[in-house]
Design an enzyme around this catalytic site. Structure first.
Site, PDB file in Angstrom:
ATOM      1  N   GLU A  88      -6.628   4.962   8.397  1.00 15.83           N
ATOM      2  CA  GLU A  88      -6.373   6.199   8.180  1.00 15.83           C
ATOM      3  C   GLU A  88      -7.988   6.725   7.338  1.00 15.83           C
ATOM      4  O   GLU A  88      -8.029   8.105   7.760  1.00 15.83           O
ATOM      5  CB  GLU A  88      -4.938   6.442   7.356  1.00 15.83           C
ATOM      6  CG  GLU A  88      -4.049   5.850   8.361  1.00 15.83           C
ATOM      7  CD  GLU A  88      -2.972   5.162   7.108  1.00 15.83           C
ATOM      8  OE1 GLU A  88      -2.840   5.396   5.909  1.00 15.83           O
ATOM      9  OE2 GLU A  88      -1.985   5.053   7.644  1.00 15.83           O
TER      10      GLU A  88
ATOM     11  N   GLY B  65       2.421   2.459  11.138  1.00 15.90           N
ATOM     12  CA  GLY B  65       3.699   3.243  10.691  1.00 15.90           C
ATOM     13  C   GLY B  65       4.367   4.110  11.598  1.00 15.90           C
ATOM     14  O   GLY B  65       5.480   4.830  11.449  1.00 15.90           O
TER      15      GLY B  65
ATOM     16  N   GLU C 247      -5.013  -4.964  11.129  1.00 13.06           N
ATOM     17  CA  GLU C 247      -3.886  -3.713  11.250  1.00 13.06           C
ATOM     18  C   GLU C 247      -4.474  -3.214  13.218  1.00 13.06           C
ATOM     19  O   GLU C 247      -4.817  -2.788  12.632  1.00 13.06           O
ATOM     20  CB  GLU C 247      -4.090  -2.666  10.017  1.00 13.06           C
ATOM     21  CG  GLU C 247      -3.492  -3.674   8.681  1.00 13.06           C
ATOM     22  CD  GLU C 247      -3.398  -2.634   7.846  1.00 13.06           C
ATOM     23  OE1 GLU C 247      -2.320  -2.597   7.491  1.00 13.06           O
ATOM     24  OE2 GLU C 247      -3.875  -1.959   7.666  1.00 13.06           O
TER      25      GLU C 247
ATOM     26  N   ASN D 177       0.403  -1.600  -0.156  1.00  8.35           N
ATOM     27  CA  ASN D 177       0.235   0.021   0.364  1.00  8.35           C
ATOM     28  C   ASN D 177       0.542   0.943   0.134  1.00  8.35           C
ATOM     29  O   ASN D 177       1.741   1.617   0.955  1.00  8.35           O
ATOM     30  CB  ASN D 177      -0.775  -0.461   1.276  1.00  8.35           C
ATOM     31  CG  ASN D 177      -1.492   1.561   1.416  1.00  8.35           C
ATOM     32  OD1 ASN D 177      -1.725   2.177   0.914  1.00  8.35           O
ATOM     33  ND2 ASN D 177      -2.124   1.771   2.088  1.00  8.35           N
TER      34      ASN D 177
ATOM     35  N   LYS E 125       0.107   4.447  -0.043  1.00  5.59           N
ATOM     36  CA  LYS E 125      -0.706   5.831   1.129  1.00  5.59           C
ATOM     37  C   LYS E 125      -0.581   6.647  -0.058  1.00  5.59           C
ATOM     38  O   LYS E 125      -0.307   6.794  -1.512  1.00  5.59           O
ATOM     39  CB  LYS E 125       0.063   5.745   1.973  1.00  5.59           C
ATOM     40  CG  LYS E 125      -0.279   4.607   2.801  1.00  5.59           C
ATOM     41  CD  LYS E 125      -0.281   4.476   4.703  1.00  5.59           C
ATOM     42  CE  LYS E 125       0.234   2.999   4.939  1.00  5.59           C
ATOM     43  NZ  LYS E 125       0.097   3.474   5.959  1.00  5.59           N
TER      44      LYS E 125
ATOM     45  N   HIS F 177      -9.683   0.572   5.777  1.00  5.68           N
ATOM     46  CA  HIS F 177      -8.013   1.146   6.664  1.00  5.68           C
ATOM     47  C   HIS F 177      -8.331   2.275   7.327  1.00  5.68           C
ATOM     48  O   HIS F 177      -9.006   3.338   7.564  1.00  5.68           O
ATOM     49  CB  HIS F 177      -7.270   1.938   4.828  1.00  5.68           C
ATOM     50  CG  HIS F 177      -6.186   1.932   5.553  1.00  5.68           C
ATOM     51  ND1 HIS F 177      -5.024   3.190   6.483  1.00  5.68           N
ATOM     52  CD2 HIS F 177      -4.562   0.992   5.100  1.00  5.68           C
ATOM     53  CE1 HIS F 177      -4.188   2.436   6.401  1.00  5.68           C
ATOM     54  NE2 HIS F 177      -3.740   1.633   6.290  1.00  5.68           N
TER      55      HIS F 177
ATOM     56  N   SER G 228       3.593  -1.493  10.111  1.00  3.26           N
ATOM     57  CA  SER G 228       5.113  -1.683  10.384  1.00  3.26           C
ATOM     58  C   SER G 228       5.736  -2.775   9.259  1.00  3.26           C
ATOM     59  O   SER G 228       7.220  -3.514  10.593  1.00  3.26           O
ATOM     60  CB  SER G 228       5.479  -1.213  11.419  1.00  3.26           C
ATOM     61  OG  SER G 228       4.657  -0.418  11.858  1.00  3.26           O
TER      62      SER G 228
HETATM   63  P1  PGA Z   1       2.890   0.451   7.647  1.00  2.00           P
HETATM   64  O1  PGA Z   1       1.230   1.030   7.171  1.00  2.00           O
HETATM   65  O2  PGA Z   1       3.685  -0.905   7.343  1.00  2.00           O
HETATM   66  O3  PGA Z   1       3.228   1.976   6.774  1.00  2.00           O
HETATM   67  O4  PGA Z   1       2.880   0.262   9.241  1.00  2.00           O
HETATM   68  C1  PGA Z   1       0.803  -0.734   6.953  1.00  2.00           C
HETATM   69  C2  PGA Z   1      -0.784  -0.367   6.386  1.00  2.00           C
HETATM   70  O5  PGA Z   1      -1.399   1.436   6.845  1.00  2.00           O
HETATM   71  O6  PGA Z   1      -1.570  -0.616   5.398  1.00  2.00           O
END
Ligand code: PGA
Length: 258
Positions: free
Chosen positions: A101, A177, A171, A12, A14, A99, A217
């Site tokens: 976010e 992140g 997640e 992803n 983003k 997601h 992460s």
């Molecule tokens: P990250 O994001 O690997 O940067 O922690 C994972 C995600 O949000 O799908």
């Protein structure tokens, strides 16, 4: 014996990567994964880069495309939105739904998530339903309640045919992140809980076939151990998917020795 579930590793991007960065990324990434077999691979670029990735990859099987979001509406006066049909037109196969976010920063409720999931399924896109608890929720011992509420909100009422198309991504919000990965044991416990929920909802056969990805992460260093857990069927990778060589290493880590 466990049912065979082919692993899926999805990157992803983003809100990173312009359209002009797609070609060099794909040149490197395709070279790095050339010898890798037996794992499904997906790239999930932002919409503007998706067009370029689609031109290059078309409907190829080795790397499939995903989108980061879609509109719950089919078409019409919804300025700024992207429909499932528009994604299908670009050979998109997967779409992220729910997601954290989007839930946290853009106010997506379980009801919006459910409507997006239904819109994806109606256009034969495979939704990757993202669920996960915050740090406060985990510290309060509420993580399973949160997972169950999010699963219930998104999946209740779907037919078995539709449920069979859904991929779940666990997640934990505190791991996204942040550099804090869930331990393999913490992740496995959550994945098993999700599979048990699916078993109650739709039966053991369907639950045994559903892929449950871990995200938060994930790096080339942590991927193999996470994905060796019995109920972890792949990874949803954010930051570490932006480097094509590093991401290829995570894909390689999904290849299980027989
Ligand atoms: P990250 O994001 O690997 O940067 O922690 C994972 C995600 O949000 O799908």
């Amino acid at each position: 014996m466990a049912l065979p579930r082919k692993k899926l590793v999805a990157g992803n991007w983003k809100m990173n990567m312009t359209s002009s960065e797609v070609t060099p990324y794909l040149e490197t990434f395709r070279r790095e994964i050339d010898e890798i077999d037996g794992v499904d691979i997906a790239l999930i670029p932002p919409f503007t880069a998706l067009t370029k990735a689609s031109e290059i990859l078309g409907g190829t099987q080795k790397i499939r495309l995903g989108a980061q979001n879609l509109s719950p509406e089919a078409k019409g006066a919804f300025t700024g939105e992207i429909s499932a049909a528009m994604l299908r037109d670009l050979f998109v196969r997967y779409v992220l739904v729910g997601h954290s976010e989007r839930r946290r920063l853009f106010g997506e409720t379980d009801e919006i998530v459910r409507r997006k999931l239904v819109a994806a399924l109606a256009s034969e896109l495979r939704p990757i339903l993202c669920i996960g608890e915050t740090l406060e929720e985990r510290q309060a011992g509420q993580e399973k309640v949160v997972l169950e509420t999010q699963l219930q909100g998104a999946l209740a009422g779907l037919s078995k045919e539709d449920l069979a198309e859904v991929i779940v991504a666990y997640e934990p919000v505190w791991a996204i992140g942040t550099g804090l990965t869930a331990t393999p044991a913490q992740a496995q416990e959550a994945h098993l809980f999700i599979r048990e929920f699916l078993t109650k909802l739709a039966g053991a056969e369907l639950a045994g076939k559903t892929r449950i990805l871990y995200g938060g992460s994930v790096t080339a260093d942590t991927a193999a151990e996470l994905m060796s857990q019995p109920d972890i069927d792949g990874a949803l990778v954010g930051g570490a998917s932006l480097d094509p060589r590093g991401f290829a290493k995570i894909v390689a880590a999904a290849v299980t020795e027989e």
